[in-house]
Design an enzyme around this catalytic site. Sequence first.
Site, PDB file in Angstrom:
ATOM      1  CG  ASP A  19      -3.930  -1.381   2.835  1.00 57.91           C
ATOM      2  OD1 ASP A  19      -4.132  -1.052   1.665  1.00 57.91           O
ATOM      3  OD2 ASP A  19      -3.460  -0.618   3.695  1.00 57.91           O
ATOM      4  CG  ASP A  48      -1.598   2.172   6.703  1.00 57.23           C
ATOM      5  OD1 ASP A  48      -1.955   1.928   5.544  1.00 57.23           O
ATOM      6  OD2 ASP A  48      -1.687   3.281   7.224  1.00 57.23           O
ATOM      7  CG  ASP A  65      -1.669   1.157   1.458  1.00 52.73           C
ATOM      8  OD1 ASP A  65      -2.202   1.619   0.453  1.00 52.73           O
ATOM      9  OD2 ASP A  65      -1.797   1.636   2.593  1.00 52.73           O
TER      10      ASP A  65
END
Lengths: 1219, 336
Positions: free
Chosen positions: A856, A852, A420
């Site tokens: 995700d 995080d 990410d």
Amino acid sequence: MSGWDTVNLPLKSQPGSSRLKTVSRTVTLGRVQPQMPTFRTIFCNDRDANFAHRYKGNSISTTKYNIFTFLPKGLYEQFRRVANLYFLMVSILSATPYSPVHPVTNMVPLSLVLLFSLIKEAFEDWQRFQNDNAINSTLVDVLQAQGWETLQWKKLQVGDIIRVKQDGFFPADILLLASTNADGVCYIETANLDGETNLKIRKGLEKTWDYSSPEKACEFKGEVQCEQPNNSLYTFSGNLVIDNQTLPLSPNQILLRGCSLKNTCFIVGAVIFTGHETKVMMNSMNVPSKRSTLERRLDKLILALFCTLFSMCLLGAMGSGMFIDRKYFYLGLRENVEDQFNPSRRFLVIILTMLTLLTLYSTIIPISLYVSIETIKFIQSSQFINKDLNMYHAETNTPASARTSNLNEELGQVEYIFSDKTGTLTRNLMEFFKCSIGGEIYGTGMTEIESGIAERIGINVQELQTSTDSVQEKGFNFYDERLLRGAWRNEPNHDACKEFFRCLAICHTVLPEGDESPQKIKYQAASPDEAALVLAAKNFGFFFYRRTPTMIYVRESHVERMGKTQDVSYEILNVLEFNSTRKRQSVVCRYPDGRLVLYCKGADTVIYERLGSGNDYLNKVTRDHLEKFGSAGLRTLCLAYRDLAPDLYESWNEKFIKAKSSLRDREKKLDEVAELIEKELILIGATAIEDKLQEGVPSCIQTLSRAGIKIWVLTGDKMETAINVAYACNLLNNEMKQFIISSETDAIREVEERGDQAEIAHFIKEDVKKQLKKCLDEASQYFCSPSGPKLGLVIDGKCLMHALDPSLRIMLLTLSLNCASVVCCRVSPLQKAQVTSLVKKGARKITLSIGDGANDVSMIQAAHIGIGISGLEGMQAVMASDFAIAQFRFLEDLLLVHGRWAYIRLCKVVMYFFYKNLAFTLTQFWFTFSTGFSGQRFYDDWFQSLYNVIFTALPVVMVGLFDKDISPSLSKKYPELYKEGVKNMFFKWRVVVLWAFFAVYQSLVFFYFISASTSTSGGRPGKMFGLWDVSTMAFTCVVVTVNLRLLMMCNSITRWHCISVGGSILVWFVFIFLYCGVMTPLDRNDNMYWVIYILMGTPYFYVTLLLVPVAALLVDFLFLGVQRWFFPYDYQIVQEMHKDEIHGTGLSGLLESKHEHTAEVARSSEISRLPREVSKHSGFAFDSPGYESFFASQFGKYVPPKAWDVARRASMKSKAKPK
Amino acid sequence: MTDPNRERYRIRETAFYLFTQQSLPACKPVLTPGWVITIFLFMGLIFIPVGLVTLRASHSVVEIVDRYDIECVPESSRIDKISYIQDDSIPKNCSRFMKVRKYMKAPINIYYQLDNYYQNHRRYVKSRSDKQLLHGRKYHDTSSCQPVELNNGQPIVPCGLIAWSLFNDSFTFIRERAELKVNRKNIAWKSDRDHKFGKNVHPFSFQNGTLIGGGKLYPKIPLSDQEDLIVWMRTSALPSFRKLYGRIEEDLDVDDVIVVNLMNNYNTYSFGGKKKLVLSTSSWLGGKNNFLGHACIIVGCSSLVLAIVFTLLHLKYRRPYGDTSYLPWNRKSLSG
């Protein structure tokens, strides 16, 4: 706690049920008819009434077992393992007369293994129980008899009125009644639920605001009718019936368990759902447990062992069928002989001997393997990974945490990382870093990528870093004496500076908040970029402090009046908003002196198109600067302005107002009108904002890519931002051949405007196909040549959606797998998961996802390994992950050190288990040939049963824990070593065959050396050895050899290796001394009695004991020597290079690695210093997924939530809190 | 008072720290050519002497082996040896001549050797009752002795196939017309005699059944003194085995001819087994067995040869240890 603990009398259920009837009538009066077939009615503050419904209590239990179910359920779990089930079957079989071995042979290892597993299960469950207990015993204030009483959470019941204080957690799902804040408002933090750290507002119904004091709350008698417990976190429907009034309830009044109260002194609420019926508990799903690839390969190995076992048995059984004959009169094979030995029923003999041999050779299946592996992995994760100081983040006090111990070795084989962007690679912190004004660059800082390059060239970065005592604020990381503290007035181009700063201060959509002083003000901006720009203006002396719908107030320090400030108000005439097609934003403002100016900021491409003629030199210089910023990983914006003549403006404004009020295609028309005025701009300069990377990200990424790991960035951001970060992270650079597949082309836009969904889809698909094909053609010429440039692919979400279509998938996969780095932008959480599984399933590579945020989660769960970034934002990603680390850079340690070791260790453990069991069982197999295939056991029952669990169990665990080929610092210094794991060098069939070869050879040595040497010779004086003497001798040799072989495969030998290996051999001798010496009347063991003493009384024993292990290990040793000499593994070379170094601290290695660089690195860094010719990339700021909806919501427009809206990050959610 | 405690605590803490940080002190052996050569050399130097000593011990043993199972059947009966051996009416005595080729020092062990005799067959091995051997008829459960368990409802002592098939050839040795005294005591392991076979257990109903297997036992002598039985019942590991028959406690000189009068009772003809008589002296290592010595010498020599080969290789094609050019990523960069 009078009367509350025990709810008495079922008699009272009478009024309750009658009330229910009335209630069901009133519910139809309410706004909402619940969708559920049933609904629940809760009588607040009336336990007796609620008693009838038998709502569940508030105590929760997350344990797997209880005292009664533990044994059956735990055993059931254990026997789901094939190996255990197999051993159970064999144990049952060995209780039949067909068995050559006592049942104990197979029962003992099985029960020891089961015992161990069960103890582990019990221990884990006990911890869960303790945890539950701690939660259940948390205290909360409950209203009882006119006062608050402190009760434990578990005693809470549906309908209770409770009080929760600031920072306290809600013990159950609660209906908010009253709060100490005005308007019945309270703030909650939902970090445990969805990972968002921003506060959310909940507001009680006006009717209930007063019930905050105990006296008042006592009087509260309401009925809540609401939906049955369900797992939807964001919905709630129900009514509150109070004083015969039915008030509709919405999620806005519900406080969910797991959230905590913030900024509110306390709240009072009524419990609606308790315990397991709370939404958060209903939501807690069992994360499907992942199995590592190595374990799956291990299954194949076990399968192969089963095949070997069956063929051995078949061979032996056939032999026995042929052997059995009445001529061996001493076997007493008369007419009435049992079936197994009946020569006239040979087929039956074969079948039954199969069973016999199956029990005899059962040791070939390593029963304790799984237990050992689990133990090793558990210690690896709980002691090594969780406690590694290199992965401990001191600032947030977050250690790494392995949330599962299943996947340690998987970490050593990762080939693709999906990352990410925001929060993982970047800190989501925009800082004004540099600028270019009037052809001059300001700002002395160095980005990480620049310092990385400098470091590689050998410049000491410390010297170049300017002193850090300059003005530094979060969002403003700029230092240049020429501009700060008003010094810009002395610059030659101070007019341009002024224009630049004004543009920053005026052209934006930021809302100031808080005190109107430079120190205390807070800017609310849709994107952090904007905030950083306004903040920069403030620091340059143009302090924007107030905004009204038509005015912007700026406190300026002017050239004209040194040191003085002046409040200036600009009238904002028009705001031409930012959107993704325009990529720019303009403001038309009128100065107090009547000057009309259009300030514009936007991406360089769009601004340059609209610049007026003249001033080419400045434009060219600024473009160079933009490129420079861009390749340093900075996000750039161009600033420009245009003085407007009043009549020109008026005529334009008319068109603008017309467009604004048009009903159809308003957006499009607005854009067109904006085009009319945004031209002939004069360039002022450019800003460079650093999308602050997490610490050490570029170097970590570089290390990982040297390790052969390919990193893909999957982000919801737009393409420019994503590319920008990719540049900043070293994922893309100008030497790479880049392929960009974007849906932002004119052709696609044109089709989209026509608005036919089917046509759009079809067109985009065709377009994507065309683009893919083109890229693939172009790329394929580089595939074969090793010296060709590295490839990079950038693709956006819309194209990706079509490219993931089965027909195009192969193309996408071929292209992307050949790229060194791939950037996917504008992707939804679902697409993140799709891309991950594309590589996981399509390419069968081992994937790792790191992220995080809640968006995700799907990706984290889809990959082989999911990693959550812990410490800062919420827990959602962490909860779904397999490992949690605080910083992206810790991946280096996690993969290159822990993963690599775990892989190598596990491979060794598995191979060793395979070898030792095979070698042991094969001696038995060879013996079968000389027993007329009767299935006579060679070893004593106890030898066989304890071989796996006692005599050879511990040392291999030590290897699994302590084996260390090279030190951590070297692992990181030579990341290429990681490739051995990716290529699975240590668990190939070739390796298995090799070990099998050694096992076969050694077993032959064990059996034939011992039997040949005892055939005509024995002890003194002239007495001969019997079967059990020979087998004891053979077993002694096996135990010694197998344990020594373990030492030979160690890369490092600690004290514990020696202790365990020596201990194992010692335990064998102690055991055999006792076993042979003691003959109890209860269980006589005639066969073995005194055997070892007889053996040890003959010198023959010692000679054999010296010869056999050496002869057995000689070939292994030869192999090791030759292998190292002629076909060394990479790690062995590194070992040799650093043989004489002491890696006690690892510090020296770290220091050293900084200064050494290979020729290749030096070359590439030289190249990177060379001036660049063609513009390939320059950065572009201004972005966030929530950007457009932000303004919409400011104007009260409803924006349909996007897929990721639910999970949108705190920083982007900027709804102003009502004061 | 607390100081040693604190010290111990500190040590434990440090040890735990080293453990979790995976930096326990360790020795890291790297198998350099030097080590390989040294170890091979060392092995060679150890095993060649050991092998020589072992081989010498084995060679010092004088052994006379005589296969008699065929010769002891009269020519006329050789076509059908089985009926010959099963016919009780034919006398089975037979004489063999053994010539002593080397001086044999007393005690000279007399072995009988049986080949192709599966004493380790599963059915055979388990067909005994250890408890009955110790306790006699007081111990009733003889189910393990099948199929030689009961005779007319009475338990057989000793029961089981092993005892039933007791070897019953007997040998007497005559040198120069004087009978050599054969000591048949102390041929079984002491632990067997003392602890496995009862002192008060006497054979009962042994070899009384319909089928007679092998040798008979004197009912008067307790099992613990029936050493033939005890030796026989320590079942052998391999289908070819020797068992101690007795000892001649006189030296035999070179060229002595020994006449062996034997009773060829035991049936090995039906399953094609061989019977051999072995006279052997013993060394410190036991009987004659060249295998150990040869194996040691082979291991030692091959180690030595390998050490030399490795040394030559090392001198000729020296691989620079820790050469970075061996690392594949460097190789690539060199070529590229």
